[in-house]
Design an enzyme around this catalytic site. Structure first.
Site, PDB file in Angstrom:
ATOM      1  N   ASP A 207       0.647  -1.059   0.438  1.00  0.00           N
ATOM      2  CA  ASP A 207      -0.261   0.225  -0.122  1.00  0.00           C
ATOM      3  C   ASP A 207       1.027   1.075   0.003  1.00  0.00           C
ATOM      4  OD1 ASP A 207      -3.233   0.829   2.384  1.00  0.00           O
ATOM      5  OD2 ASP A 207      -2.406   1.885  -0.282  1.00  0.00           O
ATOM      6  N   CYS A 239      -8.597  -1.824  -4.690  1.00  0.00           N
ATOM      7  CA  CYS A 239      -7.364  -2.631  -3.694  1.00  0.00           C
ATOM      8  C   CYS A 239      -7.983  -1.711  -2.720  1.00  0.00           C
ATOM      9  CB  CYS A 239      -6.424  -1.140  -4.516  1.00  0.00           C
ATOM     10  SG  CYS A 239      -6.843   0.185  -4.680  1.00  0.00           S
ATOM     11  N   GLY A 242      -9.301   2.346  -2.977  1.00  0.00           N
ATOM     12  CA  GLY A 242      -9.325   1.902  -4.614  1.00  0.00           C
ATOM     13  C   GLY A 242      -8.984   2.848  -5.682  1.00  0.00           C
ATOM     14  N   ARG A 245      -3.490   1.668  -6.333  1.00  0.00           N
ATOM     15  CA  ARG A 245      -3.047   1.106  -7.012  1.00  0.00           C
ATOM     16  C   ARG A 245      -3.328   1.143  -7.784  1.00  0.00           C
ATOM     17  NH1 ARG A 245      -1.751  -2.664  -1.818  1.00  0.00           N
ATOM     18  NH2 ARG A 245      -3.482  -1.151  -0.864  1.00  0.00           N
TER      19      ARG A 245
HETATM   20  C1  LIG Z   1      -6.261   7.424   3.670  1.00  0.00           C
HETATM   21  C2  LIG Z   1      -6.716   6.357   2.961  1.00  0.00           C
HETATM   22  C3  LIG Z   1      -6.535   5.523   1.771  1.00  0.00           C
HETATM   23  C4  LIG Z   1      -5.950   4.068   2.421  1.00  0.00           C
HETATM   24  C5  LIG Z   1      -5.533   3.201   1.248  1.00  0.00           C
HETATM   25  C6  LIG Z   1      -4.771   4.211  -0.043  1.00  0.00           C
HETATM   26  N1  LIG Z   1      -4.351   3.294  -0.657  1.00  0.00           N
HETATM   27  S1  LIG Z   1      -5.221   2.112  -2.737  1.00  0.00           S
HETATM   28  O1  LIG Z   1      -5.885   3.329  -2.722  1.00  0.00           O
HETATM   29  O2  LIG Z   1      -3.611   1.515  -3.184  1.00  0.00           O
HETATM   30  O3  LIG Z   1      -5.645   1.421  -1.469  1.00  0.00           O
HETATM   31  C7  LIG Z   1      -5.295   5.101   0.008  1.00  0.00           C
HETATM   32  C8  LIG Z   1      -5.891   6.501   0.572  1.00  0.00           C
END
Ligand SMILES: CCc1ccc(NS(=O)(=O)O)cc1
Length: 309
Positions: A207, A239, A242, A245
């Site tokens: 992540d 992901c 969402g 990634r």
């Molecule tokens: C702060 C909220 C957040 C958590 C995780 C991610 N990463 S992700 O979109 O690649 O899953 C993006 C944002």
């Protein structure tokens, strides 16, 4: 007759925010070298220009009290104008809501449905979305647990016994495991209708980070497209939130299809700009933005990025 002085040149229009920055394919490798010079200085500048794109748009459905528990993160909400709507159930308030947006790809303006990693309380809605949208593939870009934190519910069966999610029975037919991803064929049954859906699970993408090496992502995209050629049905991509990634995967998939179609230019900035109009923070970090470019450079240099057999 006295000659009239030519009209004064019009004052330059205020520098409207750019929505695209196309780069000629022939110049792309040199472009990468220039952008990455001085510790990625120009990549940082370019990525910063994307910071506020789309953020003025309302997310009123996501903010309804009945829908708030359906959001994994309070700051990652779907814009109303592009959100995926489930078929409403009777007069149940919020029954059309899921944290998901349509996002454009190479083949159509609604090629992808991008969503958060299902929560335990939203996984039945997730399967309803997969069924009602007619999707035939799910791309999962997170593990269910990373560094001891839940990133996504285990929303599909552990073995070959059918599991019901609402009124949809899901059965794993077969599974192919590779070092960085697993492909599972799933049978979905709802009433008398049966469908096969492929689940492509990238299992080694941390992540907020990028795959190691970054070109692993290009191999995965190739493997995905070999088994899931573009057609009219949407692909569900998720992901954990969402956005990061998921946006990175979609941008590279789109760019690789443009290269395969012999495009003269690649506009990574324009692709990310267009995606962020549909869903917040698509391609979340500067390293993910650079990873897209690194994969494209590797393809243009002719590196062997064949997917495993
Ligand atoms: C702060 C909220 C957040 C958590 C995780 C991610 N990463 S992700 O979109 O690649 O899953 C993006 C944002």
């Amino acid at each position: 007759r006295t000659r009239q002085a030519p009209p004064a040149p019009a004052a330059p229009a205020p520098a409207a925010a750019r929505t695209s920055r196309p780069v000629r394919v022939a110049d792309f490798i040199d472009h990468y070298r220039l952008m990455s010079a001085d510790s990625d200085f120009r990549f940082s500048e370019e990525f910063e220009e994307l910071k506020h794109v789309g953020r003025e748009q309302p997310c009123s459905a996501a903010d309804l009290p009945v829908n708030r528990p359906k959001n994994r993160f309070t700051n990652i909400l779907p814009y109303d104008h592009s959100r995926y709507k489930l078929q409403p159930v009777d007069d149940e308030e919020g029954s059309d809501y899921i944290n998901a947006n349509y996002v454009p790809g190479h083949n159509s303006p609604r090629e992808f449905i991008v969503t958060q990693g299902p929560l335990h309380c939203t996984r039945d809605d997730f399967w309803r979305m997969c069924w009602e949208s007619g999707s035939r593939a799910i791309v999962m870009l997170t593990r269910c647990v990373e560094k001891g934190r839940e990133k996504c519910d285990r929303y599909w069966p552990y073995d070959t016994r059918p599991v019901y999610y609402g009124d949809i029975a899901v059965t794993a037919l077969n599974e192919s495991r590779y070092p960085d991803w697993t492909v599972t064929e799933l049978m979905l049954c709802r009433g008398a209708e049966q469908r096969v859906l492929k689940h492509f699970h990238f299992t080694t993408w941390p992540d907020f980070g990028v795959p190691d090496p970054p070109t692993t992502l290009a191999r995965f995209v190739r493997a995905f497209r070999e088994r899931c050629p573009a057609d009219a049905r949407p692909v569900v991509v998720h992901c954990s939130a969402g956005v990061g990634r998921s946006g990175t995967f979609i941008t590279l998939d789109t760019a690789l299809q443009q290269l395969a179609a012999h495009a003269d230019c690649l506009d990574v900035f324009g692709m990310v700009h267009a995606m962020r109009r549909e869903r917040v923070w698509m391609v979340q970090t500067e390293q993910q933005y650079i990873c897209i470019h690194q994969c494209l450079v590797a393809v243009l240099e002719g590196q062997d990025l064949a997917a495993p057999p």
